[in-house]
Design a protein around this motif. Sequence first.
Motif, PDB file in Angstrom:
ATOM      1  N   GLY A  70      74.677  79.870  26.273  1.00 52.98           N
ATOM      2  CA  GLY A  70      75.980  80.966  25.844  1.00 52.98           C
ATOM      3  C   GLY A  70      75.657  82.170  26.541  1.00 52.98           C
ATOM      4  N   GLU A  71      76.425  83.399  26.148  1.00 51.97           N
ATOM      5  CA  GLU A  71      76.457  84.522  26.821  1.00 51.97           C
ATOM      6  C   GLU A  71      75.340  85.495  25.955  1.00 51.97           C
ATOM      7  N   GLU A 138      76.280  78.389  21.701  1.00 54.83           N
ATOM      8  CA  GLU A 138      76.990  79.637  20.762  1.00 54.83           C
ATOM      9  C   GLU A 138      78.200  78.999  20.122  1.00 54.83           C
ATOM     10  N   ARG A 139      78.993  78.400  20.982  1.00 58.77           N
ATOM     11  CA  ARG A 139      80.413  77.889  20.599  1.00 58.77           C
ATOM     12  C   ARG A 139      80.104  76.555  19.471  1.00 58.77           C
ATOM     13  N   SER A 560      83.907  89.918  17.108  1.00 59.42           N
ATOM     14  CA  SER A 560      83.284  89.699  18.198  1.00 59.42           C
ATOM     15  C   SER A 560      84.395  89.275  19.263  1.00 59.42           C
ATOM     16  N   SER A 562      85.835  86.264  20.027  1.00 57.64           N
ATOM     17  CA  SER A 562      85.866  84.896  20.357  1.00 57.64           C
ATOM     18  C   SER A 562      86.709  84.176  19.028  1.00 57.64           C
ATOM     19  N   ILE A 563      86.584  84.880  17.955  1.00 56.56           N
ATOM     20  CA  ILE A 563      87.161  84.222  16.742  1.00 56.56           C
ATOM     21  C   ILE A 563      88.530  84.734  16.300  1.00 56.56           C
ATOM     22  N   SER A 564      89.449  83.692  16.445  1.00 62.81           N
ATOM     23  CA  SER A 564      90.838  84.186  16.338  1.00 62.81           C
ATOM     24  C   SER A 564      91.345  84.071  14.674  1.00 62.81           C
ATOM     25  N   PRO A 574      86.616  79.223  18.109  1.00 60.67           N
ATOM     26  CA  PRO A 574      86.941  78.755  19.323  1.00 60.67           C
ATOM     27  C   PRO A 574      86.625  77.118  19.659  1.00 60.67           C
ATOM     28  N   SER A 578      84.943  73.312  27.054  1.00 59.50           N
ATOM     29  CA  SER A 578      86.141  73.450  28.230  1.00 59.50           C
ATOM     30  C   SER A 578      86.120  72.429  29.031  1.00 59.50           C
TER      31      SER A 578
END
Length: 580
Positions: A70-71, A138-139, A560, A562-564, A574, A578
């Motif tokens: 991850g990042e 991470e995801r 952060s 990335s979370i909606s 998320p 991908s």
Amino acid sequence: MATPATPAIARTAGPLDGLRFEGSGPPGAADALVAEHLRLLGARTDGGSGGRFTITGRDMGEVSAGTTWGETATDEATAQAAIGIMAVHGRRDGTPRGLAVDYAATATGVLAVQGMLAGLLARARGGRHITQVEVSAERAGLLTVSQYLAAAGAEEGEAAELAPGGPPFTSADGTVFELETLDPGVWAAFWRALDAPEKAIRRGWRPFQFRYATACAPFPQVLHEAVRASTWERIRHSAESSGADVCPLHSLAERAAEYDGAAPWKLTPYDATYSPARATTGDLPLAGFTVLEAGRRIQAPLAAHVLGLLGAEVIRIEPPGGDPLRGMPPACSGVSARWLALNRGKKAVEVDIKSPSDRERLREMAAGADVFLHNWAPGKAAQLGLDHEDLAAANPALVYAYTSGWAGRLADAPMGTDFMVQARTGVGEAVRPADEAPAPSLMTLLDVLGGLLGAEAVLAGLLLRERTTHGVCVDSSLLGAADVLTAPARARAAQGLDPRRSAGFRRPLRTADGWIALADHSAIPYDVSELPTDQALERLRDRGLAAVPVVTDLADLLASGSISCDAHGAPAVPTPWSFA
């Protein structure tokens, strides 16, 4: 004495039979697991190593999958710190703690194989032409803590206190054990048989009941004292007379001695055949598929949720009046935040499975579905006339999926819930380093991993159906999840080696204003306890050491980016894949 090993399960046709795979590129987050699952599903390796796996075969084209950390994260320890796993696992102890098993990497590997199976399935049906799948740890990790994140972002507080405490229990003669019941009356009867005070019994039920949601159980200390004053024989008698279930913590060596070598899922084709359908148009690989889910709690609902994220239409079968867990606090816009984390986007149909007419209606619904998925108690489906033979009679194309606790593999198995399976399979020993007493994590490790494996099994079943024109019966279990998670530690135990990680392994370091985690096997060069977190990280990075701040409040992750939020205002993590 160890339970005799059950017979190894005979291998049937695999969905990847005739296909080959190879690894390439730099190491990824879950290389060994991805390769092992591809082999178990029938593919053969062409060699090579690395974090990108490419699978090819005649008439199937080519699909590759890559895994990264991850990042922010650079390995398992930093991933657990950055995505809240240390925070949740540490609630029982009052400070963040790292899991001594590679939980984030395991979830990443299972999701990567899911993505490859989904891509192959879409191509086989003439759907989206998927060639690449990417998954980051991470995801993947965010998905594993999604229920806890949802609760952290809810409009109201928790229904039970978030404070240190919880099982396991220890008897007067030293037996460490887990206790399980889903019934408050049984809970009370068990403790009364041990002469526990009534006030403590009443106060203890709520935190015990909600430990699946909160990852802690701060019930009165006097309950621990009651079992410490009782022999194991008396405790067993109290459990038998009350209807509670108790299970001593087993070691990894005991599990290794009885391990049958079975895959984490079993795929059994039906005799009947069907004509494959063509895919409908859509961006996601499961567009056009219909999944009927009759699930409860976490395991089956999460499996169906994953299939929904991949594009399937999921129809949830709920009892009259709806799923009572919709009202479980904390809520967002009147709906349980945790329930939404597993069930958002699903359609719901109320069915009274005790009613003959409603059971017939359910059979009619299954006749038009691709998948029927449930995690009812063992034997219940057959009693209701809703077992795989019953539904396959009307729909030979059906993939019938059962996500259970034990998959019928252990004759003396206790209740098939997360913490009991952890206790019975040595997970309590595997998740903690050598200087911590063995204890199951109160994070629902196996329910979540069992749900991910259940979705992987359904995808394997759908691809097998597509390639053989047979309907398929699919079985997965929490036992399979435990065996996947503990595989490296269990292998060490089988060789007579110490299966546990060294003292202090993955234990974060306290700073003046928080916590930091170093990458695995990094040595801290100096004391950081009086340094602010930012300064400690800067100094460590100047020395070339990978370190990250430990997330201790899950609410911090919600900002952060990335979370909606969903339509109810509940946090939504998320999608882990991908596709390209």
